[in-house]
Design a protein around this motif. Structure first.
Motif, PDB file in Angstrom:
ATOM      1  N   LEU A 216      43.415  42.642  38.284  1.00 57.26           N
ATOM      2  CA  LEU A 216      42.819  41.994  37.121  1.00 57.26           C
ATOM      3  C   LEU A 216      43.824  41.676  36.018  1.00 57.26           C
ATOM      4  O   LEU A 216      43.674  40.676  35.317  1.00 57.26           O
ATOM      5  CB  LEU A 216      41.700  42.869  36.547  1.00 57.26           C
ATOM      6  N   ALA A 217      44.825  42.540  35.843  1.00 57.63           N
ATOM      7  CA  ALA A 217      45.790  42.304  34.760  1.00 57.63           C
ATOM      8  C   ALA A 217      47.028  43.167  34.957  1.00 57.63           C
ATOM      9  O   ALA A 217      46.923  44.309  35.423  1.00 57.63           O
ATOM     10  CB  ALA A 217      45.161  42.603  33.400  1.00 57.63           C
ATOM     11  N   VAL A 218      48.189  42.627  34.596  1.00 54.56           N
ATOM     12  CA  VAL A 218      49.432  43.400  34.627  1.00 54.56           C
ATOM     13  C   VAL A 218      49.703  43.961  33.238  1.00 54.56           C
ATOM     14  O   VAL A 218      49.172  43.465  32.235  1.00 54.56           O
ATOM     15  CB  VAL A 218      50.626  42.547  35.100  1.00 54.56           C
ATOM     16  N   THR A 219      50.540  44.996  33.184  1.00 55.50           N
ATOM     17  CA  THR A 219      50.770  45.702  31.920  1.00 55.50           C
ATOM     18  C   THR A 219      52.017  45.228  31.184  1.00 55.50           C
ATOM     19  O   THR A 219      52.408  45.827  30.189  1.00 55.50           O
ATOM     20  CB  THR A 219      50.897  47.206  32.184  1.00 55.50           C
ATOM     21  N   THR A 220      52.649  44.160  31.678  1.00 55.18           N
ATOM     22  CA  THR A 220      53.838  43.627  31.032  1.00 55.18           C
ATOM     23  C   THR A 220      53.476  42.692  29.877  1.00 55.18           C
ATOM     24  O   THR A 220      52.362  42.156  29.834  1.00 55.18           O
ATOM     25  CB  THR A 220      54.689  42.851  32.050  1.00 55.18           C
ATOM     26  N   PRO A 221      54.403  42.480  28.936  1.00 58.16           N
ATOM     27  CA  PRO A 221      54.101  41.567  27.823  1.00 58.16           C
ATOM     28  C   PRO A 221      53.875  40.127  28.285  1.00 58.16           C
ATOM     29  O   PRO A 221      53.128  39.387  27.664  1.00 58.16           O
ATOM     30  CB  PRO A 221      55.352  41.659  26.943  1.00 58.16           C
ATOM     31  N   LYS A 222      54.565  39.738  29.391  1.00 60.09           N
ATOM     32  CA  LYS A 222      54.403  38.398  29.946  1.00 60.09           C
ATOM     33  C   LYS A 222      54.029  38.503  31.421  1.00 60.09           C
ATOM     34  O   LYS A 222      54.270  39.519  32.059  1.00 60.09           O
ATOM     35  CB  LYS A 222      55.700  37.597  29.798  1.00 60.09           C
ATOM     36  N   VAL A 230      48.035  36.370  37.913  1.00 54.51           N
ATOM     37  CA  VAL A 230      47.426  37.563  37.296  1.00 54.51           C
ATOM     38  C   VAL A 230      47.789  37.607  35.810  1.00 54.51           C
ATOM     39  O   VAL A 230      48.970  37.667  35.455  1.00 54.51           O
ATOM     40  CB  VAL A 230      47.912  38.852  37.989  1.00 54.51           C
ATOM     41  N   PRO A 231      46.801  37.582  34.925  1.00 58.15           N
ATOM     42  CA  PRO A 231      47.092  37.591  33.481  1.00 58.15           C
ATOM     43  C   PRO A 231      47.582  38.962  33.014  1.00 58.15           C
ATOM     44  O   PRO A 231      47.455  39.959  33.725  1.00 58.15           O
ATOM     45  CB  PRO A 231      45.730  37.267  32.856  1.00 58.15           C
ATOM     46  N   THR A 232      48.146  38.989  31.837  1.00 62.16           N
ATOM     47  CA  THR A 232      48.510  40.266  31.224  1.00 62.16           C
ATOM     48  C   THR A 232      47.284  40.829  30.506  1.00 62.16           C
ATOM     49  O   THR A 232      46.336  40.101  30.197  1.00 62.16           O
ATOM     50  CB  THR A 232      49.635  40.084  30.195  1.00 62.16           C
ATOM     51  N   LEU A 233      47.325  42.125  30.228  1.00 55.54           N
ATOM     52  CA  LEU A 233      46.245  42.720  29.449  1.00 55.54           C
ATOM     53  C   LEU A 233      46.203  42.121  28.045  1.00 55.54           C
ATOM     54  O   LEU A 233      45.132  41.943  27.458  1.00 55.54           O
ATOM     55  CB  LEU A 233      46.429  44.239  29.381  1.00 55.54           C
ATOM     56  N   GLU A 241      50.494  47.610  26.771  1.00 53.53           N
ATOM     57  CA  GLU A 241      51.597  47.328  27.684  1.00 53.53           C
ATOM     58  C   GLU A 241      52.308  48.629  28.031  1.00 53.53           C
ATOM     59  O   GLU A 241      52.371  49.559  27.217  1.00 53.53           O
ATOM     60  CB  GLU A 241      52.585  46.328  27.097  1.00 53.53           C
ATOM     61  N   SER A 242      52.811  48.702  29.245  1.00 55.06           N
ATOM     62  CA  SER A 242      53.526  49.886  29.708  1.00 55.06           C
ATOM     63  C   SER A 242      54.276  49.525  30.979  1.00 55.06           C
ATOM     64  O   SER A 242      54.094  48.444  31.534  1.00 55.06           O
ATOM     65  CB  SER A 242      52.570  51.063  29.969  1.00 55.06           C
ATOM     66  N   SER A 243      55.125  50.434  31.441  1.00 59.38           N
ATOM     67  CA  SER A 243      55.815  50.220  32.705  1.00 59.38           C
ATOM     68  C   SER A 243      56.003  51.566  33.397  1.00 59.38           C
ATOM     69  O   SER A 243      55.976  52.623  32.755  1.00 59.38           O
ATOM     70  CB  SER A 243      57.178  49.552  32.484  1.00 59.38           C
TER      71      SER A 243
END
Length: 317
Positions: A216-222, A230-233, A241-243
């Motif tokens: 549903l969404a990645v945790t990166t800024p972009k 896949v959109p970002t949160l 955001e996190s990694s």
């Protein structure tokens, strides 16, 4: 004067073996302790690095797995070994999560000497296939508080804290289903027993291709190039955001010359095309850098997760 000369001679004799040992280091196999079971991402990263380090520098690096207590068992074992540069601990964000929740017997900063950060990887919010978007999942969570079940590797795990942080930022209430391991949670996610969780991109992408889960969404800024759809949160209206990361530390009193050598050797490994290619295939980014830079990463993660534990009132089992 005779006494001073004698003392100087004794001092030289006393320290000569230590200097010689560091100049010729290593003279025996080095051990990388992985505080998790074989086959997980931390283990895979450690073995790839260890194999390439041995091939490039000509010395043996053995990976030892000591799972238990969410990683604390292996960490305590490694940090109790002599600080002679022959035992190192492979850590990840789980190291910081354990430190702020379970309060291990050692100080997570003062007890270690950071060596180098191995890698960074985005995580992704995944849901079972009945959800088509982050908006749909959040809409249900807001209309029926507590109706969304998320899975993690247990109370106090990095997954637990990631989901609680998401809930806090999104302003929703989620129901935690703790498991004994991430793989069990992923199995139930694919089977529809739970609704969502955070996972590494590599494993999530494989399941998503099979249609068993939805990213549903990645945790990166972009957005990331390998998952442009896949959109970002942040795009989805959740300022989160996190990694995920992995790295190497030693016991605090390891000699500075050994820290410098290991850091230099491992920076060379992380620039090696073989490792770059392998990491790229698993959506990992080689990081490298200095021990001081890695120490900052660890400290920031401890502070970040500590705030989550306090805000979400996460208690150890």
């Amino acid at each position: 004067m005779k006494t001073l000369h004698t003392l100087a001679a004794v001092t030289a004799i006393t320290f000569a073996p230590l200097v010689w040992a560091q100049d010729n280091y290593p003279t025996k196999p080095i051990h990388f302790v992985v505080p998790f079971s074989p086959g997980g991402e931390t283990d895979i990263v450690a073995r790839q690095i260890a194999t390439r380090l041995g091939a490039m520098r000509g010395y043996m690096v053995i990976v030892d797995n000591f799972p238990g207590a969410g990683g604390n068992l292996g960490a305590e074992r490694a940090l109790k070994e002599p600080a002679d540069g022959y035992t190192f601990l492979v850590i990840s964000g789980a190291y910081a999560a354990n430190a702020v929740v379970t309060k291990p017997a050692f100080d997570p900063v003062a007890a270690i000497q950071p060596i180098i950060q191995f890698s960074s990887q985005p995580s992704v919010l995944v849901a079972n296939s009945k959800y088509s978007s982050i908006g749909e999942l959040l809409d249900k969570a807001r209309k029926s508080p507590g109706s969304i079940n998320y899975g993690s590797a247990g109370i106090g795990s990095l997954g637990n804290l990631s989901n609680e942080n998401f809930a806090l930022v999104a302003g929703v209430s989620l129901n935690h289903i703790p498991y004994k391991g991430t793989s069990n949670a992923v199995t139930d996610l694919a089977g529809g027993q739970i609704d969502m969780m955070f996972a590494g991109v590599t494993g999530a992408r494989a399941l998503a291709r099979g249609g068993k889960i939805k990213m549903l969404a990645v945790t990166t800024p972009k957005r990331i190039p390998v998952l442009p759809e896949v959109p970002t949160l942040i795009e989805s209206g959740v300022a989160y955001e996190s990694s995920l990361w992995h790295g190497l530390v030693a016991a605090k009193d390891v000699p500075p010359a050994i820290v410098e050598k290991m850091n230099a050797d491992l920076n060379a490994v992380l620039r090696d095309p073989t490792i770059v290619s392998r990491f790229d295939s698993e959506l990992l980014t080689p990081v490298g850098g200095s021990p001081e830079q890695f120490k900052v990463v660890i400290q920031k993660e401890l502070a970040r997760l500590g705030r989550i534990v306090k805000a979400a009132n996460v208690k150890p089992q």
